[in-house]
Design an enzyme around this catalytic site. Structure first.
Site: not given
Lengths: 592, 592
Positions: A210, A317, A452, A475-476, A486, A523
């Protein structure tokens, strides 16, 4: 925390650069642990006021505790009264009520920092105790101090936090402040957005944490995973942050400083050059159009989207609407937020992702998740389907906003078809209820799904049949495919977007979309990495969604692309099973 | 926890049956939370002794606390002394020092249980307090009580735990005891192995939790995820556990009891029938040989392996050697354990999996993992490669044992080829060191890898090239592919071995092995599920490894299989993308 004070010599620390650019400024340390207490210095004439503020806080906590003691019912266990007495005693003790004042005076620092320093000292003494249960009693000290700090922070008028920081830095040669923290939680991040830091550097974290996303969203250089930055760097020390190389230089020599000032200028020049292609359409040499969309978190981000030249929002989001407060946002509040974004985008597509809470993003930041592996738990669409009232409220709000522009709905974390079908039923129910109330919405609104979870990518064709579009959340997808968290420092080095299995799943999803004529976008962080743009185009991707700050560098790659050449290259990359060879091959893309 | 004491009427509770069979016996409740306190009743003549034991414990804790207070240095923070005083005060208070004695006398129960009951009541009062920090002070009560209980448990001679249980149950009509718990941790599990329970039932857990694995390994019926069993069932109540149906019947009527006694006999008869095929070779109708191997945890399990007719050990989990004690087992200790198993298996293959610690299985059971998602963290081969000394020691021990039989090495949790290559380098180094010391080992020892991370399954062909054999760990593979923590109650219902993506990954791995001539086995829970045997044979699997208790039922399926028919069936199953349809298709297998 003892620090070597004689570190006037220059040295550098290496970490993971997660947001490019160069910053030169003064270190601004924030303290560890539960209490992310800010440290700032005060001009002499304000010291007495600060001490008065501290006295008031101690007095307020004392009154609070006494009031609680008075209010106890006769039937309450005797221990409770005893604890209040113990805490009152601690509060009255010199170590907490007097010594911090000496610290304020001596170090000319704010009250919160002073009492926190004192607390750290006491906690250290506790830590040295052998008896385990007594050792744990340090928590009581922490709690009393926490109470005091909360009262202190509740009086922001008397804590000239931000203005004093500025006062201080303006006096320095370098008028920028660099945040040095152990870690930045999503909750902190929201708070830090209001400050104006020139860079973030932290001890922990990884490229897709984050903190990294926040830094990129603020478009400031950032380096994470520096391990011991907070120990090695002193408050107010001059540091250089090179986000591209992942290096922090502490106390640079005059020569290095001059060199970096030059590089900083060059960097900014390059950024300006990129601005020239802002209005240029993202089309390859051979004429293929590539959509470059933006990811946003709050309506205010639309300004940056417009400035970037993005042609739509590929990922809105919505969880930030839910995270920054205690209660749930009601339908009206959500509707207004979605409408604001949609209207501002003036007919360009706005892809709203439904609630992706759970896992690391908790609705209430104080809640500590009790499940062993939140990333493998009740999150995103799973959570929404188990709380249909929350889900319905959001779907209604999105549908209502769809009347004011071009909205698309995106469902996160699908792993089975039945989750998708349940979602469709709820969406139908939301539509039906709006029709009954004569509330207008876009009857042609489209529904997409995030790919994902590995199961969804492997089964992509079946999902493509029942969806209007797909968006790959890399990412996921990488996290689950490699079984690597991660954000976990111990394994973050194993997290790699170029693992052949990851590329295969992305390719499978793109091909499934092609076969069924359903648009596919990416994305995740991969979409904003200009080094991967040509690989993804070669794999067939025609839609990218990324942070606005990456749009131009990705666009530059698109403008230099020739699809037939990239197809060949991508096929070669996908044939490799060694990460090392893939990395080499991908580096060659940049020659084109 | 108030319980409805008038529940003499019969009722049933439904959960997830994780180990088949029927048990009839008396409920034996173990208490909740941190303190897994056992509850047992005492004959009247022992009550005074129990109260004396309680008094002694309180006195001991008082002396301990006073000694700690005396030993404090002059420089210790004043708070520490205050806390000891507070805890001493709590200890002296009637609520902890007297009321438990009344409970012992009234309920004729053991001292631990009595003080725990009293503590629960006090904690409930704390929970009702509005002020958050005071509410948390209940932890102090818990700590004091924990101290007392630890002292009580430290005098096992005076706490005739097990013998008294037996005394009690022998007097009952049904001489079996059924463990009723909220949950059973891996650490508890090791402890409970020594007791002789007829069944386990718990409030939480799922089909592949440790409790489930334990129950199957003990070959006793077990039902998990009963939600409120511990609240609804009274200690010593008569209950029937039907592990096959997942139903617990409390206070059964005479008729139901008679019916179940009959069913119990029938079940046992069927089990006996299965014994007839014990010596039969596992060959399909069409003559294809299928290897049925066993999974084991400790050398003692070899007895069950021999009794089951298994033709080898497909998975020897070595972490139990590391979990039950504080220090690391040295090379000699490991060598002896591996040698014992290998010699006992008399030339049959013994597949030793290297350390699979991390995640939910911690080396030291008191360590609470600090990473957010241990299942996605530093575990198994990742942990071993980061601690090469531990890894080398184990590899040397395995190699040395290989001289005494047929050992194969199995590496867990591979996700990249470079992990495999690093492992090979270490293995080579271990061999080299043994050669230098003239220590014999099997120079032809083979090296296999667990395929349990999606990345490995997707990249299976590349792994197959560099491995001698592969073993699919379906439990983890399903967990990561679906992003579902199988031990998380909130999402356990989404965990499904028949998800099309899971079947595709298994199929891809089997096919990759076939193409490269490398044997593939399945060693997860799927291998021991007789309902899936024919599907897996149809998918090309020829080697299964499972708990010894499942060998015979799986063998029965093998004996009724015809490969060409099953291949066709399996292909049809793999073409489906709906779990529901797959489940239907798989149910049809059992017609054959």
């Amino acid at each position: 925390m003892p620090k070597q004070e004689n570190q006037q010599s220059s040295f550098s620390i290496h970490g993971i650069g997660v947001s490019s650019g160069i910053a030169i400024g003064r270190a601004h340390l924030v303290s560890n642990a539960l209490l992310e207490v800010v440290h700032y210095q005060l001009p002499k004439h304000l010291i007495d006021d600060e001490i008065a503020r501290f006295n008031t806080a101690i007095h307020t906590v004392k009154k609070d505790l006494e009031a609680i003691r008075e209010s106890l019912s006769k039937n309450a266990p005797a221990e409770i009264g005893a604890f209040i007495n113990t805490h009152l005693m601690m509060l009255a003790d010199k170590s907490l009520s007097e010594i911090p004042k000496e610290i304020i005076r001596k170090e000319q620092c704010n009250a919160e920092w002073a009492i926190k320093q004192q607390m750290d000292g006491i906690v250290e003494q506790f830590d040295a105790i052998e008896d385990e249960y007594l050792r744990e009693r340090k928590q009581d000290v922490v709690q009393v101090v926490e109470r005091v700090i909360k009262v202190l922070l509740g009086h922001p008028n008397q804590a000239p936090n931000q203005s004093s920081t500025k006062q201080q830095t303006v006096k320095q040669q370098e008028n920028a402040t660099i945040l040095v923290a152990h870690d930045i939680s999503p909750a902190d991040a929201i708070q830090f957005k209001q400050h104006h830091f020139a860079a973030f550097i932290t001890d922990v974290g990884g490229a897709t944490s984050h903190t990294a996303i926040l830094a990129r969203s603020l478009n400031i250089p950032s380096i994470l995973a520096l391990q011991r930055a907070r120990d090695l760097i002193n408050d107010n020390e001059l540091i250089i942050v090179d986000g591209s190389l992942g290096v922090v230089i502490v106390n640079p020599s005059k020569e290095v400083l001059a060199e970096y000032k030059l590089r900083q200028e060059q960097w900014e020049l390059e950024q300006q050059k990129l601005q020239r292609i802002k209005a240029t359409k993202a089309v390859t040499i051979c004429g293929t159009v590539v959509e470059l969309h933006a990811n946003i978190e709050v309506p205010e981000d639309v300004v940056a989207v417009k400035a970037s030249g993005a042609t739509g929002i590929g990922l809105y989001r919505t969880e930030f609407l839910f995270m920054n407060k205690r209660g749930m946002p009601d339908e009206e509040e959500q509707f207004l937020a979605y409408k604001q974004v949609t209207e501002a985008m003036k007919g360009m597509p706005v892809t709203i992702r439904t609630l992706d809470l759970g896992a690391d993003k908790q609705m209430n930041p104080d809640t500590v998740s009790s499940c062993a592996n939140p990333a493998l738990g009740l999150r995103a669409v799973r959570l929404c389907l188990s709380e249909p009232q929350i889900f319905l409220t959001q779907l209604r709000a999105i549908l209502r906003a769809s009347h004011f522009g071009h909205i698309k709905i995106l469902i996160p974390m699908l792993s089975t078809l039945s989750e998708l079908r349940q979602t469709k039923l709820l969406l139908e129910r939301a539509k039906e209820s709006l029709r009954k109330q004569d509330m207008p919405f876009d009857e042609n609104i489209t529904l997409g799904g995030m790919i994902e979870v590995p199961a969804a990518a492997i089964n992509a064709e079946a999902f493509a049949k029942e969806l209007d579009f797909m968006s790959i959340g890399t990412n996921d997808l990488i996290q689950y495919t490699l079984a690597i968290d991660r954000t976990d420092d111990a394994v973050a080095h194993l997290y790699n977007a170029l693992h052949p299995a990851v590329l295969k799943l992305i390719s499978m999803t793109i091909k499934a979309g092609e076969r069924l004529g359903k648009p596919v976008s990416v994305c995740g962080e991969m979409a904003g990495d200009a080094k991967l743009t040509q690989l993804l185009i070669g794999m067939g991707l025609r839609q990218f969604s990324m942070h606005p700050s990456n749009i131009l560098s990705v666009k530059q790659q698109v403008l230099h692309s020739e699809v037939s050449v990239l197809n060949l290259h991508a096929r070669k990359v996908l044939n490799h099973t060694d990460i090392e060879k893939i990395e080499l091959k991908v580096a060659q893309f940049n020659l084109h």
